[in-house]
Motif scaffolding. Structure first.
Motif, PDB file in Angstrom:
ATOM      1  N   UNK A  60       3.971   7.247  -8.979  1.00  0.00           N
ATOM      2  CA  UNK A  60       3.626   5.876  -9.360  1.00  0.00           C
ATOM      3  C   UNK A  60       4.680   5.180 -10.174  1.00  0.00           C
ATOM      4  N   UNK A  61       5.914   5.624 -10.059  1.00  0.00           N
ATOM      5  CA  UNK A  61       7.007   5.061 -10.851  1.00  0.00           C
ATOM      6  C   UNK A  61       7.082   3.535 -10.733  1.00  0.00           C
ATOM      7  N   UNK A  62       6.898   3.032  -9.546  1.00  0.00           N
ATOM      8  CA  UNK A  62       6.935   1.578  -9.336  1.00  0.00           C
ATOM      9  C   UNK A  62       5.849   0.851 -10.117  1.00  0.00           C
ATOM     10  N   UNK A  63       4.657   1.434 -10.169  1.00  0.00           N
ATOM     11  CA  UNK A  63       3.565   0.812 -10.933  1.00  0.00           C
ATOM     12  C   UNK A  63       3.864   0.815 -12.424  1.00  0.00           C
ATOM     13  N   UNK A  64       4.478   1.900 -12.909  1.00  0.00           N
ATOM     14  CA  UNK A  64       4.847   1.949 -14.318  1.00  0.00           C
ATOM     15  C   UNK A  64       5.856   0.848 -14.645  1.00  0.00           C
ATOM     16  N   UNK A  65       6.810   0.630 -13.765  1.00  0.00           N
ATOM     17  CA  UNK A  65       7.810  -0.408 -13.981  1.00  0.00           C
ATOM     18  C   UNK A  65       7.180  -1.796 -13.852  1.00  0.00           C
ATOM     19  N   UNK A  66       6.378  -1.980 -12.818  1.00  0.00           N
ATOM     20  CA  UNK A  66       5.752  -3.275 -12.569  1.00  0.00           C
ATOM     21  C   UNK A  66       4.832  -3.711 -13.709  1.00  0.00           C
ATOM     22  N   UNK A  67       4.104  -2.760 -14.291  1.00  0.00           N
ATOM     23  CA  UNK A  67       3.145  -3.097 -15.352  1.00  0.00           C
ATOM     24  C   UNK A  67       3.718  -2.865 -16.747  1.00  0.00           C
ATOM     25  N   UNK A  68       5.010  -2.584 -16.829  1.00  0.00           N
ATOM     26  CA  UNK A  68       5.690  -2.311 -18.095  1.00  0.00           C
ATOM     27  C   UNK A  68       5.032  -1.154 -18.846  1.00  0.00           C
ATOM     28  N   UNK A  69       4.540  -0.187 -18.111  1.00  0.00           N
ATOM     29  CA  UNK A  69       3.964   1.016 -18.689  1.00  0.00           C
ATOM     30  C   UNK A  69       2.483   0.946 -18.999  1.00  0.00           C
TER      31      UNK A  69
END
Length: 127
Positions: A60-69
């Motif tokens: 889910x690396x993209x989600x972490x980046x997209x949501x700023x963690x």
């Protein structure tokens, strides 16, 4: 070996603190039963965090980046719910009722675990 025992004890104390959240219950009637349940759930909690959390972070690396963690709060709540479900399946008396209980329980457990990790000398915690 002692560092593993210390981590389990820290997790057990953090899980006990999480039982202050409405919706997270330790339903054992005896003190020995509560301690045993907390230690068993702490082992489950540690295994889940050691195995599943890194996999989820990579996938889910993209989600972490997209949501700023901020997605990490949701992931932690879902992992806390998973711990409660597994405890129920193993007939341990640790109950997590719903997502919001898991959400707040995960936050409290993380804060208590962090505070205890700061206090414990490094010679006992070899991370």
């Amino acid at each position: 070996m002692i560092s593993i025992v210390v981590r389990i004890l820290v997790n057990a104390v953090a899980l006990f603190a999480a039982t202050l959240v409405p919706g997270i219950e330790l339903t054992s009637s005896s003190t020995g039963g509560k301690v045993g349940t907390l230690l068993a759930v702490a082992v489950i909690f540690g295994i889940i965090n050691a195995v599943l959390k890194p996999i989820i972070k990579v996938v889910g690396c993209g989600f972490y980046i997209l949501t700023l963690g901020l997605i990490s709060f949701v992931v932690n709540a879902l992992l806390f719910l998973l711990v409660g479900w597994l405890a129920g399946e193993l007939e341990l008396e640790f109950v997590v009722d719903d997502f919001w209980a898991g959400f707040w329980g995960a936050i409290i457990a993380a804060l208590v675990s962090f505070a205890l990790s700061v206090v414990i000398p490094d010679k006992y915690d070899n991370r």
